[in-house]
Design a protein around this motif. Structure first.
Motif, PDB file in Angstrom:
ATOM      1  N   VAL A   7       1.235   7.789  10.377  1.00 12.76           N
ATOM      2  CA  VAL A   7      -0.098   7.384   9.896  1.00 12.76           C
ATOM      3  C   VAL A   7      -0.787   6.509  10.951  1.00 12.76           C
ATOM      4  O   VAL A   7      -1.977   6.692  11.254  1.00 12.76           O
ATOM      5  N   ALA A   8      -0.009   5.589  11.553  1.00 11.54           N
ATOM      6  CA  ALA A   8      -0.588   4.707  12.579  1.00 11.54           C
ATOM      7  C   ALA A   8      -1.117   5.539  13.750  1.00 11.54           C
ATOM      8  O   ALA A   8      -2.194   5.256  14.296  1.00 11.54           O
ATOM      9  N   GLN A  42      -4.382   7.239  12.721  1.00 11.64           N
ATOM     10  CA  GLN A  42      -5.458   6.336  12.275  1.00 11.64           C
ATOM     11  C   GLN A  42      -6.723   6.435  13.130  1.00 11.64           C
ATOM     12  O   GLN A  42      -7.822   6.563  12.578  1.00 11.64           O
ATOM     13  N   SER A  58     -10.335   7.305  11.564  1.00 13.38           N
ATOM     14  CA  SER A  58     -11.415   6.305  11.617  1.00 13.38           C
ATOM     15  C   SER A  58     -12.638   6.902  12.299  1.00 13.38           C
ATOM     16  O   SER A  58     -13.770   6.742  11.844  1.00 13.38           O
ATOM     17  N   SER A  93     -10.672   7.561   5.275  1.00 17.59           N
ATOM     18  CA  SER A  93      -9.651   6.513   5.078  1.00 17.59           C
ATOM     19  C   SER A  93      -8.278   7.166   4.980  1.00 17.59           C
ATOM     20  O   SER A  93      -8.101   8.123   4.230  1.00 17.59           O
ATOM     21  N   LEU A  94      -7.350   6.629   5.743  1.00 13.90           N
ATOM     22  CA  LEU A  94      -5.982   7.165   5.749  1.00 13.90           C
ATOM     23  C   LEU A  94      -5.081   6.127   5.084  1.00 13.90           C
ATOM     24  O   LEU A  94      -4.909   5.013   5.594  1.00 13.90           O
TER      25      LEU A  94
END
Ligand code: ADP
Length: 449
Positions: free
Chosen positions: A306-307, A310, A314, A319-320
């Motif tokens: 996820v990081a 991101q 963005s 939105s994650l």
């Protein structure tokens, strides 16, 4: 010919018949010889008793043995026996072979006493087979006639057995012949061939299994052809774009500036990604993926993926989020491959979700599985496309997918990687509302808390 199954069957049947006839002939022959011997013994016994009676009558009428010799010679010829008569003193008075008359009777013979009323014993009757060849002759006669009977009977049985075996073996071997013919046609590349059989036995089962195998081969061959055609098609677009740019530069239509070089570079990147994905897919489909599986914390892997995603989310205004409960068990996975599955699913979700939407990655524990889901609030997938979504090169909207840089391999690779872990991947989607991709990963029993 000598190695054919039909010949072997025929040879085996013939051998069995010959051995059976031989054995029956031998045993019947033995039994008949015994019967003949017993019959002859009984006949000798009857002849001797009758002669004993007649001789006693003769002596009682005559008072002596004079004139008996011609009768004894006749009886000897008639019965085929050596008949000798001695008087009360043991002197031979008659001999069917007329050799011993007047001589003392040989003492080694056992005789039957001849007696008449008032005088008592008046002589002795000796009966012996004339020659040992007598019963041998009858044996030979029986033996020969039985031999003929068995020879003809055996020959008839053998011919009938050969005909029956021939018909039977043709029937038995017809599925084998059909199998041989069909497999040779399959070998020549005609994958539509199937064996036609009504046989319900083992050979029928073999033919049905063969047909299943031929079906699998036909499907595999079709997939292979499709793959080659699809791959060629996918490679052609970026290649012809590059070719177009280069020709335009050569003809002076386009300037070789940074923008053009960047465009060409993008096409090259697309090509090399496609080739990487194809290679990965080929390895996964052949079951040759080099996997390093160990106990991993799925929450950590999800957070890292996820990081990494991101910035892309963005940039698109999506939105994650994550939804990860505490205390999830470790699972037995190759973290590199599962990160790739997550990347593919999140990438699709972000691409297909408009600005202001949300993508949520969640995980939960269920029995022996960890279920990971990637849910988006995007455009969704039409119901008619859902069954094909995991097939290679399948894209819902070809032109739009091209614009997003996808080539229809992301979900196929994700599915193969999840399956390589023993898990399953699934999708639920509603047009205009969003999609939810779910996959499962195994929790080894020892690691379940
Ligand atoms: P691609 O590289 O084109 O994304 P994929 O195999 O990953 O190929 O996906 C196949 C097709 O499935 C995509 O082209 C897209 O149309 C559709 N798809 C995949 N994920 C989603 C999603 N989250 N929302 C809407 N459509 C999706």
């Amino acid at each position: 010919m000598t190695h054919s199954l039909q010949f072997r069957l025929l040879a085996a049947f013939t051998l069995v018949i010959l051995v059976t006839i031989g054995a029956v002939f031998f045993f019947i022959n033995q039994a008949t010889q015994n019967e003949i011997r017993q019959f002859e013994q009984r006949a000798e016994e009857t002849h001797a008793s009758r002669m004993q009676f007649e001789l006693s009558v003769y002596y009682s009428r005559q008072g002596n043995w004079n004139g008996i010799q011609p009768y004894i010679e006749q009886w000897g010829n008639l019965y085929g026996q050596r008949i000798t008569i001695a008087d009360a003193n043991g002197t031979v008075v008659a001999d069917s072979q007329n050799l011993l008359v007047g001589m003392p009777c040989p003492t080694n013979m056992t005789g039957r006493p001849l007696s008449v009323p008032w005088e008592g014993i008046v002589g002795t009757l000796y009966v012996a087979p004339q020659s040992s060849g007598a019963d041998l002759t009858s044996f030979l006669i029986v033996y020969q006639s039985m031999g003929r009977f068995f020879l003809w009977g055996g020959a008839l049985a053998a011919v009938m057995a050969l005909v029956v075996t021939f018909l039977l073996s043709r029937r038995i071997l017809s599925p084998v012949r059909a199998l041989t013919l069909t497999s040779s046609r399959l070998g020549q590349g005609d994958f539509s061939q199937r064996v036609q059989t009504q046989d319900k036995g083992e050979l029928g089962e073999l033919a049905r299994t063969f047909n299943l195998m031929a079906g699998d081969l036909e499907r595999a061959e079709k997939l292979r052809r499709n793959l080659v055609a699809d791959t060629a098609h996918e490679l052609r677009t970026p290649l012809s774009n590059i070719q177009g740019y280069l020709e335009a530069i050569r003809d002076g239509v386009v300037q070789p500036d940074t923008a053009t070089i960047n465009s060409i570079h993008e096409e090259v990147i697309l090509l090399s990604r496609l080739i990487d994905d194809l290679q990965e897919l080929a390895l996964a489909e052949a079951g040759k993926l080099n996997m390093v599986r160990q106990a991993e914390n799925i929450s950590t892997i999800i957070n890292q993926a996820v990081a990494a995603m991101q910035p892309q989310a963005s940039a698109k205004g999506v939105s994650l989020l994550t939804d990860l409960p505490d205390g999830l068990p470790l699972c037995d996975i190759d973290s590199h491959r599962i990160s790739q599955v997550l990347r593919n699913l999140m990438d699709n979700a972000v691409v297909h979700t408009p600005e202001g939407g949300t993508v949520t990655v969640a995980a939960r524990h269920q029995d022996k599985w960890i279920e990971v889901s990637v849910t988006d609030t995007g455009e969704g997938i039409p119901a008619e496309d859902l069954p094909n979504i995991f097939e290679r090169f399948y894209r819902v909207d070809q032109s739009r997918a091209r614009a997003t840089g996808g080539h229809g391999l992301g979900l196929t690779i994700a599915k193969r990687l999840v399956e390589a872990h023993g898990g399953k991947i699934d999708v639920q989607s509603e047009l205009g509302k969003g999609s939810r991709f779910t996959f499962t990963l195994p929790v080894p029993e020892l690691i379940i808390p």
